[in-house]
Write a protein that holds these residues in place. Structure first.
Motif, PDB file in Angstrom:
ATOM      1  N   VAL A 242       0.798  -1.228   0.000  1.00 48.17           N
ATOM      2  CA  VAL A 242       0.000   0.000   0.000  1.00 48.17           C
ATOM      3  C   VAL A 242       0.832   1.280   0.000  1.00 48.17           C
ATOM      4  N   GLY A 243       2.099   1.183  -0.266  1.00 47.44           N
ATOM      5  CA  GLY A 243       2.994   2.328  -0.189  1.00 47.44           C
ATOM      6  C   GLY A 243       2.605   3.500  -1.053  1.00 47.44           C
ATOM      7  N   GLU A 244       1.921   3.236  -2.157  1.00 46.30           N
ATOM      8  CA  GLU A 244       1.538   4.310  -3.070  1.00 46.30           C
ATOM      9  C   GLU A 244       0.234   4.998  -2.683  1.00 46.30           C
ATOM     10  N   LEU A 245      -0.509   4.408  -1.746  1.00 48.08           N
ATOM     11  CA  LEU A 245      -1.769   5.028  -1.329  1.00 48.08           C
ATOM     12  C   LEU A 245      -1.496   6.318  -0.571  1.00 48.08           C
ATOM     13  N   ASP A 246      -2.283   7.324  -0.850  1.00 45.57           N
ATOM     14  CA  ASP A 246      -2.130   8.618  -0.196  1.00 45.57           C
ATOM     15  C   ASP A 246      -3.050   8.674   1.025  1.00 45.57           C
ATOM     16  N   VAL A 247      -2.555   8.142   2.146  1.00 52.21           N
ATOM     17  CA  VAL A 247      -3.318   8.139   3.388  1.00 52.21           C
ATOM     18  C   VAL A 247      -3.009   9.444   4.118  1.00 52.21           C
TER      19      VAL A 247
ATOM     20  N   GLN B 176     -14.148  -2.514  -8.018  1.00 50.77           N
ATOM     21  CA  GLN B 176     -14.585  -1.118  -7.921  1.00 50.77           C
ATOM     22  C   GLN B 176     -14.425  -0.585  -6.505  1.00 50.77           C
ATOM     23  N   VAL B 177     -13.680   0.505  -6.377  1.00 51.18           N
ATOM     24  CA  VAL B 177     -13.500   1.172  -5.095  1.00 51.18           C
ATOM     25  C   VAL B 177     -14.673   2.131  -4.904  1.00 51.18           C
ATOM     26  N   ALA B 178     -15.470   1.849  -3.871  1.00 50.89           N
ATOM     27  CA  ALA B 178     -16.661   2.652  -3.601  1.00 50.89           C
ATOM     28  C   ALA B 178     -16.371   3.824  -2.670  1.00 50.89           C
ATOM     29  N   PHE B 179     -15.383   3.645  -1.776  1.00 45.90           N
ATOM     30  CA  PHE B 179     -15.063   4.688  -0.803  1.00 45.90           C
ATOM     31  C   PHE B 179     -13.601   4.559  -0.413  1.00 45.90           C
ATOM     32  N   PHE B 180     -12.934   5.711  -0.271  1.00 44.07           N
ATOM     33  CA  PHE B 180     -11.571   5.769   0.237  1.00 44.07           C
ATOM     34  C   PHE B 180     -11.421   7.089   0.972  1.00 44.07           C
ATOM     35  N   GLY B 181     -11.313   7.024   2.299  1.00 42.09           N
ATOM     36  CA  GLY B 181     -11.164   8.267   3.034  1.00 42.09           C
ATOM     37  C   GLY B 181     -11.056   8.069   4.533  1.00 42.09           C
TER      38      GLY B 181
ATOM     39  N   SER C 201     -16.589  11.486 -10.417  1.00 40.05           N
ATOM     40  CA  SER C 201     -15.680  12.622 -10.217  1.00 40.05           C
ATOM     41  C   SER C 201     -14.255  12.175 -10.491  1.00 40.05           C
ATOM     42  N   GLU C 202     -13.376  13.132 -10.672  1.00 39.40           N
ATOM     43  CA  GLU C 202     -11.971  12.803 -10.892  1.00 39.40           C
ATOM     44  C   GLU C 202     -11.398  12.073  -9.680  1.00 39.40           C
ATOM     45  N   GLU C 203     -11.796  12.487  -8.478  1.00 41.00           N
ATOM     46  CA  GLU C 203     -11.307  11.819  -7.267  1.00 41.00           C
ATOM     47  C   GLU C 203     -11.689  10.338  -7.269  1.00 41.00           C
ATOM     48  N   ARG C 204     -12.930  10.043  -7.588  1.00 40.02           N
ATOM     49  CA  ARG C 204     -13.389   8.648  -7.615  1.00 40.02           C
ATOM     50  C   ARG C 204     -12.736   7.859  -8.747  1.00 40.02           C
ATOM     51  N   ARG C 205     -12.494   8.489  -9.874  1.00 42.62           N
ATOM     52  CA  ARG C 205     -11.780   7.804 -10.968  1.00 42.62           C
ATOM     53  C   ARG C 205     -10.352   7.505 -10.544  1.00 42.62           C
ATOM     54  N   GLN C 206      -9.762   8.413  -9.772  1.00 36.68           N
ATOM     55  CA  GLN C 206      -8.403   8.184  -9.268  1.00 36.68           C
ATOM     56  C   GLN C 206      -8.382   7.012  -8.273  1.00 36.68           C
ATOM     57  N   TRP C 207      -9.421   6.900  -7.447  1.00 35.05           N
ATOM     58  CA  TRP C 207      -9.506   5.750  -6.531  1.00 35.05           C
ATOM     59  C   TRP C 207      -9.419   4.442  -7.315  1.00 35.05           C
TER      60      TRP C 207
ATOM     61  N   ARG D 281      -7.923   3.870 -10.109  1.00 32.64           N
ATOM     62  CA  ARG D 281      -6.565   3.668 -10.610  1.00 32.64           C
ATOM     63  C   ARG D 281      -5.573   3.351  -9.497  1.00 32.64           C
ATOM     64  N   ASP D 282      -5.726   4.032  -8.343  1.00 27.81           N
ATOM     65  CA  ASP D 282      -4.671   4.001  -7.336  1.00 27.81           C
ATOM     66  C   ASP D 282      -4.987   3.221  -6.063  1.00 27.81           C
ATOM     67  N   CYS D 283      -6.249   2.975  -5.763  1.00 29.95           N
ATOM     68  CA  CYS D 283      -6.630   2.446  -4.450  1.00 29.95           C
ATOM     69  C   CYS D 283      -7.207   1.040  -4.475  1.00 29.95           C
ATOM     70  N   ASN D 284      -7.245   0.397  -5.617  1.00 26.92           N
ATOM     71  CA  ASN D 284      -7.824  -0.943  -5.721  1.00 26.92           C
ATOM     72  C   ASN D 284      -6.936  -1.927  -4.958  1.00 26.92           C
ATOM     73  N   LEU D 285      -7.425  -2.405  -3.825  1.00 27.87           N
ATOM     74  CA  LEU D 285      -6.629  -3.270  -2.955  1.00 27.87           C
ATOM     75  C   LEU D 285      -6.270  -4.582  -3.634  1.00 27.87           C
ATOM     76  N   ARG D 286      -7.174  -5.121  -4.408  1.00 28.50           N
ATOM     77  CA  ARG D 286      -6.870  -6.369  -5.116  1.00 28.50           C
ATOM     78  C   ARG D 286      -5.727  -6.163  -6.099  1.00 28.50           C
ATOM     79  N   THR D 287      -5.737  -5.051  -6.819  1.00 30.94           N
ATOM     80  CA  THR D 287      -4.664  -4.742  -7.761  1.00 30.94           C
ATOM     81  C   THR D 287      -3.347  -4.519  -7.025  1.00 30.94           C
ATOM     82  N   LEU D 288      -3.403  -3.813  -5.911  1.00 30.95           N
ATOM     83  CA  LEU D 288      -2.186  -3.553  -5.132  1.00 30.95           C
ATOM     84  C   LEU D 288      -1.573  -4.851  -4.617  1.00 30.95           C
ATOM     85  N   LEU D 289      -2.399  -5.781  -4.156  1.00 32.57           N
ATOM     86  CA  LEU D 289      -1.885  -7.068  -3.686  1.00 32.57           C
ATOM     87  C   LEU D 289      -1.272  -7.872  -4.825  1.00 32.57           C
TER      88      LEU D 289
END
Length: 142
Positions: free
Chosen positions: A67-72, A85-90, A121-127, A129-137
């Motif tokens: 998860v190093g690339e996630l912007d927490v 599909q990432v429904a929420f990240f925050g 929204s652009e934020e949700r489209r970015q989620w 690309r960047d926040c899909n946990l299955r892809t990150l694993l």
């Protein structure tokens, strides 16, 4: 069922648990965070209230290879995902009732509603690309 905890030894097991179209609720925290430590029991209670979903506790520093690339920005941060599909990240206040309502609201969306939301929204489209946990694993294993 309580939440699973991602570790360097169980990436493959967690990836297998995330397979399919299950809802995933991940809490992104850090060991040094006092709020996160006190939230762990609440997160496990939330997992017990939603046994049809996969709950995962992730220490973002111990698992930076995943998860190093996630912007927490703050702790705790919740990631809610269905399939790919990432429904929420925050950031989520450490409140069991609020988290329960958020999980209920996200998982109540139909496939069509979720498709519309993920592109809304652009934020949700970015989620996506960047926040899909299955892809990150998957990427952490290659």
């Amino acid at each position: 069922m309580h939440s699973l905890t991602l570790s360097s030894d169980n990436h493959h097991d967690i990836a297998a648990a995330l397979a399919g179209e299950r809802w995933i609720v991940a809490c992104l925290c850090a060991a040094w965070c006092g709020t996160c430590s006190s939230y762990r029991a609440t997160f496990d209670e939330l997992a017990a209230r939603h046994p049809d979903k996969c709950f995962i506790w992730i220490d973002i520093e111990d698992n930076a290879d995943v998860v190093g690339e996630l912007d927490v920005e703050n702790f705790p941060t919740l990631l809610i995902q269905h399939g790919e599909q990432v429904a929420f990240f925050g950031t989520m206040l450490p409140d069991a009732g609020l988290a329960h309502r958020l999980v209920q609201a996200q998982s109540a969306h139909s496939a069509e509603e979720l498709n519309a939301l993920t592109a809304a929204s652009e934020e949700r489209r970015q989620w996506q690309r960047d926040c899909n946990l299955r892809t990150l694993l998957r990427a952490a294993h290659t």
